[in-house]
Write a protein that holds these residues in place. Sequence first.
Motif, PDB file in Angstrom:
ATOM      1  N   THR A 111      32.822   9.996  -3.383  1.00 45.51           N
ATOM      2  CA  THR A 111      34.232   9.876  -3.746  1.00 45.51           C
ATOM      3  C   THR A 111      34.479   9.985  -5.240  1.00 45.51           C
ATOM      4  O   THR A 111      35.591  10.331  -5.658  1.00 45.51           O
ATOM      5  CB  THR A 111      34.800   8.525  -3.262  1.00 45.51           C
ATOM      6  OG1 THR A 111      34.157   7.455  -3.976  1.00 45.51           O
ATOM      7  CG2 THR A 111      34.577   8.351  -1.770  1.00 45.51           C
ATOM      8  N   TYR A 158      28.948   5.838  -1.556  1.00 49.19           N
ATOM      9  CA  TYR A 158      30.416   5.879  -1.695  1.00 49.19           C
ATOM     10  C   TYR A 158      30.813   6.393  -3.074  1.00 49.19           C
ATOM     11  O   TYR A 158      31.675   7.264  -3.208  1.00 49.19           O
ATOM     12  CB  TYR A 158      31.007   4.489  -1.462  1.00 49.19           C
ATOM     13  CG  TYR A 158      32.515   4.460  -1.628  1.00 49.19           C
ATOM     14  CD1 TYR A 158      33.348   4.806  -0.569  1.00 49.19           C
ATOM     15  CD2 TYR A 158      33.104   4.108  -2.857  1.00 49.19           C
ATOM     16  CE1 TYR A 158      34.734   4.804  -0.720  1.00 49.19           C
ATOM     17  CE2 TYR A 158      34.477   4.105  -3.016  1.00 49.19           C
ATOM     18  CZ  TYR A 158      35.289   4.454  -1.943  1.00 49.19           C
ATOM     19  OH  TYR A 158      36.659   4.467  -2.098  1.00 49.19           O
ATOM     20  N   ILE A 164      37.612   6.403 -11.836  1.00 46.58           N
ATOM     21  CA  ILE A 164      37.522   7.672 -11.095  1.00 46.58           C
ATOM     22  C   ILE A 164      36.812   8.764 -11.904  1.00 46.58           C
ATOM     23  O   ILE A 164      36.879   9.939 -11.560  1.00 46.58           O
ATOM     24  CB  ILE A 164      38.913   8.179 -10.658  1.00 46.58           C
ATOM     25  CG1 ILE A 164      39.823   8.389 -11.885  1.00 46.58           C
ATOM     26  CG2 ILE A 164      39.551   7.210  -9.669  1.00 46.58           C
ATOM     27  CD1 ILE A 164      41.155   9.045 -11.541  1.00 46.58           C
ATOM     28  N   GLU A 187      34.521   7.443  -7.101  1.00 41.99           N
ATOM     29  CA  GLU A 187      35.118   6.167  -7.486  1.00 41.99           C
ATOM     30  C   GLU A 187      34.063   5.134  -7.870  1.00 41.99           C
ATOM     31  O   GLU A 187      33.029   5.024  -7.225  1.00 41.99           O
ATOM     32  CB  GLU A 187      35.945   5.591  -6.324  1.00 41.99           C
ATOM     33  CG  GLU A 187      37.357   6.111  -6.249  1.00 41.99           C
ATOM     34  CD  GLU A 187      38.224   5.227  -5.358  1.00 41.99           C
ATOM     35  OE1 GLU A 187      39.450   5.341  -5.471  1.00 41.99           O
ATOM     36  OE2 GLU A 187      37.695   4.441  -4.562  1.00 41.99           O
ATOM     37  N   HIS A 228      43.752   0.184  -8.542  1.00 43.89           N
ATOM     38  CA  HIS A 228      44.212   1.466  -8.003  1.00 43.89           C
ATOM     39  C   HIS A 228      43.154   2.165  -7.140  1.00 43.89           C
ATOM     40  O   HIS A 228      43.409   3.234  -6.586  1.00 43.89           O
ATOM     41  CB  HIS A 228      44.629   2.399  -9.139  1.00 43.89           C
ATOM     42  CG  HIS A 228      45.867   1.958  -9.863  1.00 43.89           C
ATOM     43  ND1 HIS A 228      47.118   1.960  -9.280  1.00 43.89           N
ATOM     44  CD2 HIS A 228      46.032   1.476 -11.124  1.00 43.89           C
ATOM     45  CE1 HIS A 228      48.009   1.515 -10.147  1.00 43.89           C
ATOM     46  NE2 HIS A 228      47.366   1.208 -11.279  1.00 43.89           N
ATOM     47  N   MET A 229      41.979   1.566  -7.014  1.00 45.59           N
ATOM     48  CA  MET A 229      40.933   2.156  -6.178  1.00 45.59           C
ATOM     49  C   MET A 229      41.313   2.035  -4.706  1.00 45.59           C
ATOM     50  O   MET A 229      42.140   1.197  -4.320  1.00 45.59           O
ATOM     51  CB  MET A 229      39.591   1.453  -6.425  1.00 45.59           C
ATOM     52  CG  MET A 229      39.035   1.633  -7.821  1.00 45.59           C
ATOM     53  SD  MET A 229      37.480   0.733  -8.077  1.00 45.59           S
ATOM     54  CE  MET A 229      36.391   1.629  -6.967  1.00 45.59           C
ATOM     55  N   HIS A 230      40.708   2.897  -3.865  1.00 48.91           N
ATOM     56  CA  HIS A 230      40.890   2.764  -2.424  1.00 48.91           C
ATOM     57  C   HIS A 230      40.370   1.401  -1.967  1.00 48.91           C
ATOM     58  O   HIS A 230      39.496   0.822  -2.615  1.00 48.91           O
ATOM     59  CB  HIS A 230      40.158   3.881  -1.676  1.00 48.91           C
ATOM     60  CG  HIS A 230      40.788   5.225  -1.877  1.00 48.91           C
ATOM     61  ND1 HIS A 230      40.423   6.062  -2.904  1.00 48.91           N
ATOM     62  CD2 HIS A 230      41.772   5.869  -1.195  1.00 48.91           C
ATOM     63  CE1 HIS A 230      41.138   7.176  -2.846  1.00 48.91           C
ATOM     64  NE2 HIS A 230      41.973   7.087  -1.824  1.00 48.91           N
ATOM     65  N   THR A 231      40.884   0.924  -0.859  1.00 46.81           N
ATOM     66  CA  THR A 231      40.555  -0.427  -0.399  1.00 46.81           C
ATOM     67  C   THR A 231      39.050  -0.632  -0.253  1.00 46.81           C
ATOM     68  O   THR A 231      38.500  -1.650  -0.701  1.00 46.81           O
ATOM     69  CB  THR A 231      41.236  -0.711   0.959  1.00 46.81           C
ATOM     70  OG1 THR A 231      42.644  -0.538   0.810  1.00 46.81           O
ATOM     71  CG2 THR A 231      40.946  -2.149   1.413  1.00 46.81           C
ATOM     72  N   PHE A 232      38.362   0.350   0.361  1.00 45.39           N
ATOM     73  CA  PHE A 232      36.921   0.205   0.577  1.00 45.39           C
ATOM     74  C   PHE A 232      36.179   0.158  -0.752  1.00 45.39           C
ATOM     75  O   PHE A 232      35.279  -0.672  -0.953  1.00 45.39           O
ATOM     76  CB  PHE A 232      36.398   1.355   1.438  1.00 45.39           C
ATOM     77  CG  PHE A 232      34.966   1.175   1.869  1.00 45.39           C
ATOM     78  CD1 PHE A 232      34.613   0.192   2.779  1.00 45.39           C
ATOM     79  CD2 PHE A 232      33.963   1.992   1.351  1.00 45.39           C
ATOM     80  CE1 PHE A 232      33.294   0.014   3.176  1.00 45.39           C
ATOM     81  CE2 PHE A 232      32.636   1.829   1.744  1.00 45.39           C
ATOM     82  CZ  PHE A 232      32.308   0.833   2.660  1.00 45.39           C
ATOM     83  N   GLY A 233      36.549   1.028  -1.680  1.00 44.84           N
ATOM     84  CA  GLY A 233      35.914   1.035  -2.996  1.00 44.84           C
ATOM     85  C   GLY A 233      36.204  -0.236  -3.758  1.00 44.84           C
ATOM     86  O   GLY A 233      35.322  -0.784  -4.438  1.00 44.84           O
ATOM     87  N   TYR A 234      37.433  -0.739  -3.648  1.00 51.16           N
ATOM     88  CA  TYR A 234      37.822  -1.996  -4.298  1.00 51.16           C
ATOM     89  C   TYR A 234      36.965  -3.153  -3.787  1.00 51.16           C
ATOM     90  O   TYR A 234      36.475  -3.976  -4.569  1.00 51.16           O
ATOM     91  CB  TYR A 234      39.299  -2.258  -4.026  1.00 51.16           C
ATOM     92  CG  TYR A 234      39.819  -3.575  -4.572  1.00 51.16           C
ATOM     93  CD1 TYR A 234      40.259  -3.669  -5.891  1.00 51.16           C
ATOM     94  CD2 TYR A 234      39.884  -4.702  -3.762  1.00 51.16           C
ATOM     95  CE1 TYR A 234      40.740  -4.871  -6.397  1.00 51.16           C
ATOM     96  CE2 TYR A 234      40.360  -5.905  -4.257  1.00 51.16           C
ATOM     97  CZ  TYR A 234      40.793  -5.980  -5.572  1.00 51.16           C
ATOM     98  OH  TYR A 234      41.261  -7.173  -6.060  1.00 51.16           O
TER      99      TYR A 234
END
Length: 275
Positions: free
Chosen positions: A164, A160, A111, A166, A236-242
């Motif tokens: 974000t 993204y 992040i 991320e 721990h990243m958001h699902t889309f970023g993961y």
Amino acid sequence: MAVSKRTIMALKSYQNQAEVLVKNYLLADPFIPYTSILGSVFFCKMLYDLSQLVSTLYFRSYNALTKIQRIEWNNRAISTFHAIFISSLSLYFVFWSDLFSDEHSGILVTIRSSQLSTFSLGVSVGYFIADLGMIFWLYPSLGGIEYIVHHSLSAIAVAYAMFTGEGQLYTFMVLISEVTTPEINMRWYLDVAGLKRSNAYLINGVVIFFAWLVARILLFVYMFYHVYLHYDQVIHMHTFGYLLVFAVPVALGTMNLIWFAKIIKGLKKTLAKKP
């Protein structure tokens, strides 16, 4: 003398106003993504026109090209400039900057971001948008479906990370692969200039082979190894970023392997023709 002083004071006033505008709006954190994207698109157009002007005046082979070849010539000038810009900054952020250093254990590496990193990614997003527009407009003259897939995935992932904050480290790792673009473009320039049998063309092919191996094969392996070592943070990243951290590099890496096989085949063919 009085008029001169008033003129100087007026110029300083305009300068101060411009500095305030840039600082408080154009380079303010909320506006950096938008100003960098719009500025990049505008700069791409400016580079296209500049390439057209310079090439017409100083390159005799340019004037002998077909209309679509001249368009591609100018388009490749834009991609070369972008590649040099973003690969240089990506190398800096990944290997030399303290921004993503493991020593900064207080903030998750996934992040971390800065004004410069966000601005740099915005420039890339603007380039991908401009280039996709040209590809669609002249399809398939500037590239087939593989170019659309490559640019679309890249634009989504970079946008993204930019908006974000991320996964910017992994985005820069992937963008280092742009270091191979100038060599690829040079190969095209040598080809249309009728220098396909020259030593420069052979040397270019060898450089592409090693650059591609390092930047688009080995570096991707390093990226996945880095993800493995820092998986406790990646999770721990958001699902889309993961998903982007895994899906985009896998897709691009697969395409890189396919293109690498073609590069090896082309290099072998070129070497076989040499005495």
